[in-house]
Design an enzyme around this catalytic site. Structure first.
Site, PDB file in Angstrom:
ATOM      1  N   LYS A  56      24.092  62.120  50.780  1.00  0.00           N
ATOM      2  CA  LYS A  56      25.457  62.407  51.233  1.00  0.00           C
ATOM      3  C   LYS A  56      26.367  61.206  51.006  1.00  0.00           C
ATOM      4  O   LYS A  56      25.999  60.081  51.340  1.00  0.00           O
ATOM      5  CB  LYS A  56      25.474  62.725  52.729  1.00  0.00           C
ATOM      6  CG  LYS A  56      24.481  63.773  53.169  1.00  0.00           C
ATOM      7  CD  LYS A  56      24.617  65.067  52.416  1.00  0.00           C
ATOM      8  CE  LYS A  56      23.496  66.035  52.762  1.00  0.00           C
ATOM      9  NZ  LYS A  56      23.281  67.024  51.691  1.00  0.00           N
ATOM     10  N   ALA A  81      15.583  64.020  60.244  1.00  0.00           N
ATOM     11  CA  ALA A  81      14.375  64.165  59.436  1.00  0.00           C
ATOM     12  C   ALA A  81      13.128  64.371  60.281  1.00  0.00           C
ATOM     13  O   ALA A  81      12.363  65.332  60.078  1.00  0.00           O
ATOM     14  CB  ALA A  81      14.219  62.930  58.550  1.00  0.00           C
ATOM     15  N   LYS A 117      31.102  63.904  57.947  1.00  0.00           N
ATOM     16  CA  LYS A 117      30.481  63.801  59.276  1.00  0.00           C
ATOM     17  C   LYS A 117      29.810  62.445  59.458  1.00  0.00           C
ATOM     18  O   LYS A 117      29.755  61.918  60.561  1.00  0.00           O
ATOM     19  CB  LYS A 117      29.542  64.977  59.551  1.00  0.00           C
ATOM     20  CG  LYS A 117      28.400  65.156  58.564  1.00  0.00           C
ATOM     21  CD  LYS A 117      27.141  64.438  58.935  1.00  0.00           C
ATOM     22  CE  LYS A 117      26.118  64.665  57.852  1.00  0.00           C
ATOM     23  NZ  LYS A 117      25.031  63.836  57.683  1.00  0.00           N
ATOM     24  N   ARG A 174      21.982  54.883  62.979  1.00  0.00           N
ATOM     25  CA  ARG A 174      22.458  53.542  62.652  1.00  0.00           C
ATOM     26  C   ARG A 174      23.978  53.407  62.661  1.00  0.00           C
ATOM     27  O   ARG A 174      24.526  52.398  63.092  1.00  0.00           O
ATOM     28  CB  ARG A 174      21.906  53.136  61.282  1.00  0.00           C
ATOM     29  CG  ARG A 174      20.405  52.944  61.327  1.00  0.00           C
ATOM     30  CD  ARG A 174      19.824  52.726  59.960  1.00  0.00           C
ATOM     31  NE  ARG A 174      19.911  53.947  59.162  1.00  0.00           N
ATOM     32  CZ  ARG A 174      19.135  54.226  58.127  1.00  0.00           C
ATOM     33  NH1 ARG A 174      18.222  53.367  57.734  1.00  0.00           N
ATOM     34  NH2 ARG A 174      19.274  55.333  57.457  1.00  0.00           N
ATOM     35  N   ASN A 175      24.673  54.445  62.179  1.00  0.00           N
ATOM     36  CA  ASN A 175      26.137  54.368  62.156  1.00  0.00           C
ATOM     37  C   ASN A 175      26.720  54.378  63.564  1.00  0.00           C
ATOM     38  O   ASN A 175      27.690  53.686  63.852  1.00  0.00           O
ATOM     39  CB  ASN A 175      26.716  55.508  61.322  1.00  0.00           C
ATOM     40  CG  ASN A 175      26.411  55.323  59.855  1.00  0.00           C
ATOM     41  OD1 ASN A 175      26.948  54.428  59.216  1.00  0.00           O
ATOM     42  ND2 ASN A 175      25.500  56.134  59.331  1.00  0.00           N
TER      43      ASN A 175
END
EC number: 1.1.1.94
Lengths: 352, 352
Positions: free
Chosen positions: A108, A147, A198, A270-271
């Site tokens: 992405k 995942a 997103k 993480r973001n």
């Protein structure tokens, strides 16, 4: 049943081997040159070290040096590298793919031209593949899927999008299980754009927890869900606007690949963690260079690409300077160390 | 500045006195006949016992017996009772309101006629008020706002909707502060419908945590955000469809009053808690009668009203039997003790 070669042994690509292998497909999992330790581990005892799980026994691991052998005769090549490796992946596909194969992308992000024109990542793959790009079929998986949750068989709903409906129809049954539900769509562009956006807004999901941390109010009776919800709402609005700018179907934004995916991405990762530091008042350069040094931040990278492009698109009159106020604010934070001071009054079309 | 009479001293109505009082408006907070203990507490030391906060000193508390005096000469009457008291509130307004006043509703829910025709709650107020309903102006507040967060000055973005733009324009500045951001809209119906629907879907927000609890996997590395996100996505889709069915503007669904509000409502609260029990496998009748006996569940009540109406609207051919699969599934759970077994394949227009 099909023969599926997976290029890249990251957690998402590997997790998707679970439903595919359980359905009896032949899966070759090919690590990139950066994945040797992962392949070592899988070859040793079947464990993916980052996912922390044993992968299905029928999945055959390959080092990148054996990629040609692994891809030979595959019906589908899944491009599972992260957004930083997409150009590299395109170069490998140019060398390894064959006409008639289907390229299934799970990466992405977006790339931008000099003039700010934005492209989805499958277009980057295509460009690197040259004429071969027109001789393969294109598909992508979008939608809310962490995942590890897929790998442990927790219920997941996703969309397989393809340029041709028959390709989506061919792929979906190879992956469908009682826990992995697959819808199909030919809105390739709209879904890919939503999936990138997103990731951008997930960064903002960390702001409220960060502010509370800074104030020492994390465990107070009242936290800051109103703040997070307002950001979510503006994110959904700008996500839709971006899909429209690309000519995608704006209804994807109300679906799995839009608000559904933004919801799951906002829940953690993480973001979001990077955004929490911003909420605490840490300049972004310090987050990048010290606090989270070496950590892959795809959402932040997308903010850099898209945010810079918005300036150029505005200069060219393609969009108005009042469009995408949240993405622009996020860009100022990550590109210019701007402090967290969001222009709320400009959101939702302008307070009035 | 204005004189604002607030009927009902619940947490949301009381929280909204903070920005309004800080802006210098004259606020009369009137407890209903069920709120005597709250008014006792406010009169004693200024504390709202449920909110757990001291309310602004300038807010004058009134017992319901003094309602007429408190409402006399008010520019605005805020109807702040919960959805179970809306008919009662309408009867009181019929008696107490005067032509020219503005009724500002904050109650969320729907009522249904025998044939399944659904109505927003301001319409229920209107019906009970009789001819006087046409001599007052109508407005409502929607959007993601947890009451206590407003009261402690955490950033909040909301929409004031009114049948006439000039009414929204008159109200908004009375409430706007540096932490309470107000947008306006004349899409009264669309915003009210969205506000009710998000309460419905919040119930589903508890399912995934409940399932994990039942499995003893609450603290596992991988939880069930994919499940929650898929429900969120389908909720957003059905919320939009309901707004369209009412003739509202479907773009509200991508905004504060739609996905923004659904986000905040999914983060916690009583309806989410009830949904958690469902995830754990508790039949809903046991949740209602034992586990959460006496707890007000507005979202669940709305599922009952809307879910039953959907059956009647389907029988009349107003909607298709494939419309609103999630609301129907929630209705089976709360009305008929159905076990949690969601028809995923019917979501998002049907898996295909």
């Amino acid at each position: 049943m099909a023969k599926i070669a997976v290029l890249g042994a990251g957690i998402m690509a590997t997790a998707l081997t679970f439903p595919a292998a359980e359905n009896g497909n032949e899966i070759h999992l090919i690590g990139t040159h950066l994945d040797d330790e992962i392949i070592d581990s899988v070859k040793k005892d079947g464990t993916h070290p980052v996912l922390g799980l044993r992968i299905p026994e029928s999945v055959k691991p390959y080092y990148f040096t054996d990629a040609a052998e692994a891809i030979e005769g595959a019906d589908i090549i899944m491009s599972g590298v992260n957004s930083f490796g997409v150009e590299w992946a395109g170069e490998q596909l140019a060398r390894l793919a064959k006409p008639g194969q289907t390229i299934l992308s799970i990466t992405k992000g977006m790339h931008a031209e000099e003039d700010g024109t934005l492209h989805i990542l499958p277009d980057v793959l295509k460009e690197k593949m040259g004429p071969l790009a027109d001789q393969v079929d294109w598909a992508a998986i979008v939608g809310p899927s962490i995942a590890g949750e897929v790998a442990v068989h927790h219920l997941t709903c996703v969309t397989f999008c393809a340029e041709k409906q028959e390709i989506a129809d061919k792929l979906a049954p190879l992956y469908r299980t009682d826990y992995y539900h697959v819808w199909t769509s030919t809105d390739f562009i709209g879904n890919e754009v939503a999936s990138c956006m997103k990731n951008i807004f997930a960064f903002g999901g960390g702001f409220a927890p960060g502010i509370l941390k800074k104030l020492g109010q994390e465990n107070d009776k009242y936290v800051m869900y109103n703040y997070a919800a307002a950001l979510f709402g503006e994110g959904a609005r700008e996500l839709k606007q971006m899909v429209e700018l690309f000519g995608g179907d704006p209804t994807v934004t109300e679906n799995l690949g839009g608000v559904g995916d933004m919801f799951v991405t906002t829940m953690g990762g993480r973001n979001v963690r990077a955004g929490t530091f911003v909420g605490q008042g840490v300049p972004f350069s310090e987050i990048r260079n010290v606090k989270m040094k070496g950590v892959t931040l795809e959402g932040v990278a997308a903010i850099g690409v898209v945010g810079e492009a918005l300036g150029r698109l505005t200069a060219r009159g393609v969009i108005k300077d009042t469009d995408f106020p949240l993405v622009r604010a996020l860009y100022e934070i990550v590109a210019h160390d701007a402090p967290l001071d969001l222009p709320w009054e400009t959101f939702f079309g302008g307070e009035r």
